[in-house]
Design a protein around this motif. Structure first.
Motif, PDB file in Angstrom:
ATOM      1  N   LYS A 134       0.865  -1.638   0.294  1.00 48.05           N
ATOM      2  CA  LYS A 134       0.180  -0.039  -0.207  1.00 48.05           C
ATOM      3  C   LYS A 134       0.934   1.189   0.547  1.00 48.05           C
ATOM      4  CE  LYS A 134      -3.921  -2.333   2.472  1.00 48.05           C
ATOM      5  NZ  LYS A 134      -4.639  -2.134   3.931  1.00 48.05           N
ATOM      6  N   LEU A 135       2.425   1.378  -0.104  1.00 48.91           N
ATOM      7  CA  LEU A 135       3.221   2.116  -0.073  1.00 48.91           C
ATOM      8  C   LEU A 135       2.972   2.967  -1.547  1.00 48.91           C
ATOM      9  CD1 LEU A 135       6.387   2.926   1.167  1.00 48.91           C
ATOM     10  CD2 LEU A 135       6.090   3.375  -0.819  1.00 48.91           C
TER      11      LEU A 135
ATOM     12  N   ASN B 169       4.304   8.113   0.630  1.00 45.10           N
ATOM     13  CA  ASN B 169       3.108   7.426   1.935  1.00 45.10           C
ATOM     14  C   ASN B 169       3.346   6.391   2.311  1.00 45.10           C
ATOM     15  OD1 ASN B 169       1.313   9.921   2.124  1.00 45.10           O
ATOM     16  ND2 ASN B 169       0.530   9.782  -0.823  1.00 45.10           N
ATOM     17  N   ILE B 170       3.603   6.511   3.422  1.00 44.15           N
ATOM     18  CA  ILE B 170       4.000   4.962   4.172  1.00 44.15           C
ATOM     19  C   ILE B 170       2.859   4.790   5.372  1.00 44.15           C
ATOM     20  CG2 ILE B 170       5.978   4.006   5.264  1.00 44.15           C
ATOM     21  CD1 ILE B 170       7.282   6.823   4.656  1.00 44.15           C
ATOM     22  N   PRO B 171       1.931   3.472   5.292  1.00 47.26           N
ATOM     23  CA  PRO B 171       1.710   3.104   6.494  1.00 47.26           C
ATOM     24  C   PRO B 171       2.099   1.688   7.136  1.00 47.26           C
ATOM     25  CG  PRO B 171       0.506   2.209   4.022  1.00 47.26           C
ATOM     26  CD  PRO B 171       2.215   3.030   3.698  1.00 47.26           C
ATOM     27  N   PHE B 172       1.981   1.764   8.007  1.00 52.41           N
ATOM     28  CA  PHE B 172       2.347   1.021   9.020  1.00 52.41           C
ATOM     29  C   PHE B 172       1.462  -0.460   9.533  1.00 52.41           C
ATOM     30  CE2 PHE B 172       5.082   4.697   9.533  1.00 52.41           C
ATOM     31  CZ  PHE B 172       6.027   4.411   9.478  1.00 52.41           C
ATOM     32  N   THR B 173       2.187  -1.158   9.483  1.00 53.89           N
ATOM     33  CA  THR B 173       1.225  -2.826   9.927  1.00 53.89           C
ATOM     34  C   THR B 173       0.684  -2.677  11.292  1.00 53.89           C
ATOM     35  OG1 THR B 173       2.942  -4.012  10.384  1.00 53.89           O
ATOM     36  CG2 THR B 173       1.385  -3.937   8.098  1.00 53.89           C
ATOM     37  N   GLY B 174       0.863  -1.348  12.207  1.00 56.35           N
ATOM     38  CA  GLY B 174       0.159  -1.403  13.211  1.00 56.35           C
ATOM     39  C   GLY B 174       0.548   0.122  13.635  1.00 56.35           C
ATOM     40  N   SER B 175       1.071   0.197  14.803  1.00 51.67           N
ATOM     41  CA  SER B 175       1.627   1.320  15.649  1.00 51.67           C
ATOM     42  C   SER B 175       2.979   1.664  15.889  1.00 51.67           C
ATOM     43  CB  SER B 175       0.463   1.716  16.823  1.00 51.67           C
ATOM     44  OG  SER B 175       0.443   2.644  17.390  1.00 51.67           O
TER      45      SER B 175
ATOM     46  N   HIS C  14       0.189   6.190  10.234  1.00 51.60           N
ATOM     47  CA  HIS C  14       1.071   6.329   8.241  1.00 51.60           C
ATOM     48  C   HIS C  14       1.640   7.574   8.166  1.00 51.60           C
ATOM     49  CE1 HIS C  14      -0.043   7.964   4.334  1.00 51.60           C
ATOM     50  NE2 HIS C  14      -0.645   6.775   4.466  1.00 51.60           N
ATOM     51  N   LEU C  15       2.917   7.124   7.462  1.00 57.07           N
ATOM     52  CA  LEU C  15       3.296   8.760   7.916  1.00 57.07           C
ATOM     53  C   LEU C  15       3.836   9.420   6.319  1.00 57.07           C
ATOM     54  CD1 LEU C  15       5.239   9.777   9.425  1.00 57.07           C
ATOM     55  CD2 LEU C  15       7.542   8.701   8.736  1.00 57.07           C
ATOM     56  N   SER C  16       3.446  10.313   5.988  1.00 55.45           N
ATOM     57  CA  SER C  16       3.979  10.705   4.839  1.00 55.45           C
ATOM     58  C   SER C  16       5.546  11.746   5.223  1.00 55.45           C
ATOM     59  CB  SER C  16       2.951  11.535   4.263  1.00 55.45           C
ATOM     60  OG  SER C  16       2.070  11.347   4.118  1.00 55.45           O
ATOM     61  N   ILE C  17       6.614  11.390   4.363  1.00 59.61           N
ATOM     62  CA  ILE C  17       7.974  12.422   4.259  1.00 59.61           C
ATOM     63  C   ILE C  17       7.649  13.140   2.575  1.00 59.61           C
ATOM     64  CG2 ILE C  17      10.495  11.636   3.795  1.00 59.61           C
ATOM     65  CD1 ILE C  17       9.573   9.130   5.731  1.00 59.61           C
ATOM     66  N   HIS C  18       7.858  14.643   2.710  1.00 62.37           N
ATOM     67  CA  HIS C  18       8.042  15.731   1.853  1.00 62.37           C
ATOM     68  C   HIS C  18       9.036  16.023   1.180  1.00 62.37           C
ATOM     69  CE1 HIS C  18       5.692  19.971  -0.047  1.00 62.37           C
ATOM     70  NE2 HIS C  18       6.172  17.980  -1.494  1.00 62.37           N
ATOM     71  N   ILE C  19       9.541  15.638   0.423  1.00 60.44           N
ATOM     72  CA  ILE C  19      10.805  16.385  -0.479  1.00 60.44           C
ATOM     73  C   ILE C  19      10.405  17.506  -0.997  1.00 60.44           C
ATOM     74  CG2 ILE C  19      13.368  16.269  -1.598  1.00 60.44           C
ATOM     75  CD1 ILE C  19      12.966  13.417  -0.271  1.00 60.44           C
ATOM     76  N   SER C  20      10.709  18.683  -0.527  1.00 66.31           N
ATOM     77  CA  SER C  20       9.584  19.761  -1.628  1.00 66.31           C
ATOM     78  C   SER C  20      10.709  20.604  -2.698  1.00 66.31           C
ATOM     79  CB  SER C  20       9.411  21.096  -0.503  1.00 66.31           C
ATOM     80  OG  SER C  20      10.257  21.455   0.247  1.00 66.31           O
TER      81      SER C  20
END
Length: 215
Positions: free
Chosen positions: A39-40, A79-85, A155-161
């Protein structure tokens, strides 16, 4: 330039971690195993699926055969979804050896699934602003995350602008350090409240027909 000699910018949250042995550091940066890679998403990648390749073991962080490169411009959004917390504690982004490809600004967003570039105008949970730094390309330049803001991340999002000069941005490795907790699953129980019908609850009126005789 900071006293570490890493050439930090003056942006917020650009704390460096202390020195550790590589083996120990490899164990710390093991959250890549907790990413739901199916799902990444990586937006603006020049080749579909390359964004997944940069999440790899610590001992492969300096390898240059796998990378992701931006397409239309210098921006990349992971967009980085994790399988837990996850309780996020540190981030490493390793770019190209060429200084022009280094990332001067990295922005972190928490729990915004399916984030798009239209959403990057909002205030990030944390931003790292960098100066040109050869250590970044070696994957040896970690930054501390504000744990109070990243204590319950699914869910973590990393933006390189932007980068310093190049038309595109290239990333070889992204390392994530922190703690992981399994997702809690809530079971749904379906109860049958009435196993046997109660006759008193289902009254049926009897209709007795009347027959009229005509003499």
């Amino acid at each position: 330039m900071s006293g570490h000699g890493h050439g930090h910018g003056h942006g917020d949250g650009c704390g460096c971690e202390g020195e550790h042995e590589p083996a120990e550091r490899g164990l710390e940066y093991g959250l890549y195993r907790r990413i739901d890679l199916d799902k990444l998403q990586c937006l603006n990648e020049s080749r579909e699926g390359d964004g997944r390749l940069v999440f790899k073991p610590w001992d492969k962080r300096t390898e240059r055969d796998k990378f992701v490169e931006s397409d239309a411009d210098e921006e990349l959004l992971f967009n980085i979804p994790f399988t837990g917390s996850v309780k996020l504690k540190g981030v490493i982004v390793a770019g190209e050896d060429d200084e022009s490809h280094h990332q001067p600004e990295i922005r972190l967003y928490k729990n915004i699934p399916q984030m798009s570039f239209d959403d990057t105008g909002r205030e990030p949970e944390q931003a790292f602003r960098l100066n040109r730094d050869p250590l970044s390309s070696a994957g040896s330049h970690p930054f501390l995350a504000r744990i109070a803001r990243f204590s319950n991340v699914h869910h973590l999002s990393i933006h390189i602008s932007k980068n310093f000069a190049a038309e595109s941005t290239r990333v070889y490795y992204i390392g994530l350090r922190g703690e992981y907790s399994e997702a809690h699953r809530h079971e749904v129980t379906i109860c049958n409240y009435e196993a046997t019908a109660n006759p008193t609850d289902h009254k049926v009126e009897s209709i007795i027909p009347q027959t009229n005789f005509i003499s």
